[in-house]
Enzyme design. Structure first.
Site, mmCIF file in Angstrom:
data_model
loop_
_atom_site.group_PDB
_atom_site.id
_atom_site.type_symbol
_atom_site.label_atom_id
_atom_site.label_comp_id
_atom_site.label_asym_id
_atom_site.label_seq_id
_atom_site.Cartn_x
_atom_site.Cartn_y
_atom_site.Cartn_z
ATOM 1 N N GLU A 86 0.817 -1.226 0.000
ATOM 2 C CA GLU A 86 0.000 0.000 0.000
ATOM 3 C C GLU A 86 0.850 1.274 0.000
ATOM 4 O O GLU A 86 0.778 2.089 0.930
ATOM 5 C CB GLU A 86 -0.924 0.028 1.220
ATOM 6 C CG GLU A 86 -1.917 -1.103 1.260
ATOM 7 C CD GLU A 86 -2.978 -0.918 2.350
ATOM 8 O OE1 GLU A 86 -2.791 -0.065 3.236
ATOM 9 O OE2 GLU A 86 -3.998 -1.610 2.295
ATOM 10 N N GLU A 95 -4.869 -8.582 0.971
ATOM 11 C CA GLU A 95 -5.534 -8.284 2.242
ATOM 12 C C GLU A 95 -7.000 -8.042 1.970
ATOM 13 O O GLU A 95 -7.355 -7.424 0.960
ATOM 14 C CB GLU A 95 -4.995 -7.002 2.908
ATOM 15 C CG GLU A 95 -3.718 -7.152 3.658
ATOM 16 C CD GLU A 95 -3.258 -5.824 4.277
ATOM 17 O OE1 GLU A 95 -4.110 -5.019 4.721
ATOM 18 O OE2 GLU A 95 -2.040 -5.599 4.313
HETATM 19 C C1 BG6 Z 1 -4.375 -2.115 5.946
HETATM 20 C C2 BG6 Z 1 -2.899 -2.223 6.279
HETATM 21 O O1 BG6 Z 1 -4.601 -1.134 5.019
HETATM 22 O O2 BG6 Z 1 -5.198 -1.828 7.053
HETATM 23 C C3 BG6 Z 1 -2.655 -3.009 7.565
HETATM 24 O O3 BG6 Z 1 -2.146 -2.797 5.224
HETATM 25 C C4 BG6 Z 1 -3.593 -2.515 8.661
HETATM 26 O O4 BG6 Z 1 -1.301 -2.868 7.920
HETATM 27 C C5 BG6 Z 1 -5.036 -2.651 8.194
HETATM 28 O O5 BG6 Z 1 -3.422 -3.192 9.874
HETATM 29 C C6 BG6 Z 1 -6.060 -2.284 9.255
HETATM 30 O O6 BG6 Z 1 -5.849 -1.042 9.806
HETATM 31 P P1 BG6 Z 1 -6.598 -0.533 11.087
HETATM 32 O O7 BG6 Z 1 -6.285 0.899 11.179
HETATM 33 O O8 BG6 Z 1 -8.064 -0.784 10.913
HETATM 34 O O9 BG6 Z 1 -6.080 -1.316 12.259
#
Ligand code: BG6
Length: 469
Positions: A166, A371
């Protein structure tokens, strides 16, 4: 079984170094920007908690890999902490880090789980930040050197590599909206950092190809990048201004990285827009553009969480452009389904729309979901029964919905080859700390970080075993 995925489909999860390893600086890791930022401003992190020992993947990885096996993973993505591997930034290795990453790779392979390694997941070494971070050509060259070192150390066993996770997020966080250190709000600096991040990708890819050609890496090794992607939908697709607003949003958030990384060239409409607003910087060289052109990625990972919905500006912007929202407003679909704990819209069909975009406009590049997931705070707590078992049916529904559209995309000719969920286990995140829980595994922080499988973990284990559902 209706949803059968193609043979060799990758099932697994993803984690990152910063969020799971724990710092363990006594083993030689140097600070990243997050370590320094936390020391300066702990109040910027949920509950005032830094990554500290995170979920101690550093010491617990063998047991975690046993659990991956129980979840029927055939693949797993993790990242290397640059500041652990090369603490001084100067090419001198931290042998303890080499030992640790070798241990993880070997243990994965011994369990039949293919490692996917990402080189940069938000954790800029402090020493590199002091040189200017992604605004600095020197850092770009250090990154390419670090990439080459990692390829040589681990590339005899690891065949799937990623340069960045990202890359737009550090641009948004560091240069546009102030949610990552150094919290600057300067569009021009953000554009410069974007360009250099893209160049760093191309230089690392170049290094990878040279090593592959020389036989240092196996012939079937591939390298990609992971982009955060959201389909962009106009509020009203019959309204010219809304459609125009959505198009501009897409230029900034999709084409900015996707075009140079996959097609080897910057998007012409985006360049035109930047030029019109006097934002096109002129420090690049023809030689760099050639490197970008000749070193596109072999395959793409994308992270999908939510769609972007956009409308034309309610109030016309004036003055200097200081972020992309100069050109459009965000719009919330009144009847949207959304995750109350995180506020993000849930729109499983978005994954299909993105895969069709890649099929139709990006030569159907091999792609996998790197992801996808649902961050729950109160939700997971409310679903916990008296024995501490988390009946997270909402997560199962979420995954099922997305897998359904992934399968539809496969049937429509997408080159989709796998699905990694965020995340293996609940973990720490940048500024949200331990608030949002994404794991198939619950981590009991009151009880020695003990892991236990949630209902969704048992469910995905079956799906992976059957290669469908
Ligand atoms: C993603 C990232 O965009 O969001 C991860 O690649 C991150 O590293 C995930 O943990 C969730 O983020 P958050 O802020 O909801 O904990």
């Amino acid at each position: 079984m209706k949803h059968k995925f193609k043979e060799g489909f990758y099932w697994g999860t993803a984690i990152s170094a910063l969020q799971t390893e724990g710092t363990h600086s006594d083993d030689g890791k140097a600070d990243s920007t997050f370590d320094v930022w936390f020391k300066d401003e702990p109040e910027r992190f949920f509950g005032g908690e830094g990554n500290g020992i995170a979920v101690d993947f550093y010491h617990m990885y063998k047991d975690d890999i046993k659990l991956m096996k129980e979840l029927n993973h055939n693949s797993f993505r993790f990242s290397i902490a640059w500041s652990r591997l090369i603490p001084n930034g100067d090419g001198v290795l931290n042998e303890k880090a080499v030992e640790f990453y070798n241990g993880v790779i070997d243990e994965l392979l011994a369990n039949g789980i293919e490692p996917f390694i990402c080189l940069f997941h938000f954790d800029m070494p402090w020493i590199m930040q002091e040189k200017g971070g992604w605004e600095s050509l020197e850092v770009v060259n250090y990154f390419a050197e670090y990439a080459g070192i990692a390829f040589k150390l681990f590339g005899d066993r690891v065949k799937k590599w990623f340069t960045h996770n990202e890359p737009i997020v550090p641009i948004e966080g560091c240069y546009l909206y102030g949610f990552h250190y150094p919290k600057i709000n300067d569009f021009r600096r953000g554009i410069k950092a974007t360009y250099y991040t893209i160049l760093s990708n191309a230089k690392a890819v170049k290094k990878f190809r040279e090593l592959r050609e020389r036989g240092v890496l196996s012939k079937d090794s591939t390298i990609g990048a992971i982009l955060s992607m959201s389909p962009v939908y106009p509020r009203d697709e019959n309204d010219v201004e809304d459609v125009k607003a959505a198009k501009i949003c897409e230029l900034f958030f999709t084409n900015s990285f996707l075009d140079p990384m996959v097609k080897g060239a910057f998007n012409k409409e985006l360049l035109k827009l930047l030029k019109t607003h006097n934002l096109l910087l002129d420090f690049y060289t023809e030689e760099e553009l050639t490197i970008i052109k000749e070193n596109t990625i072999d395959f793409l990972g994308f992270n999908y969480y939510f769609p972007r919905r956009v409308k034309s500006k309610d109030i016309r912007s004036e003055g200097e452009v200081n972020n992309p929202e100069y050109f459009f407003d965000h719009y919330e679909l009144p009847e949207r389904l959304f995750n109350k704990d995180r506020g993000w819209e849930i729109y499983p069909k978005g994954v299909y729309d993105l895969l069709m975009l890649l099929k139709d406009e990006y030569s159907n590049i091999p792609v996998y979901i790197s992801e996808n997931g649902i961050g729950r705070h109160n939700g997971d707590q409310e679903d916990t029964d008296e024995n501490g078992y988390i009946n997270d049916d909402a997560r199962i529904e979420f995954v099922k919905g997305h897998l359904n559209w992934l399968w539809e995309a496969q049937e429509s000719g997408s080159n989709i080859c796998g699905y990694h969920m965020w995340s293996l286990m609940d973990n720490w995140s940048m500024s949200n700390a331990f608030k949002n829980k994404y794991g198939f595994l619950y981590v009991d922080r009151e009880n020695g970080l003990k892991r236990s499988i949630k209902k969704s973990g048992h469910w995905i284990a079956k799906v992976s075993e059957n290669n469908g559902f």
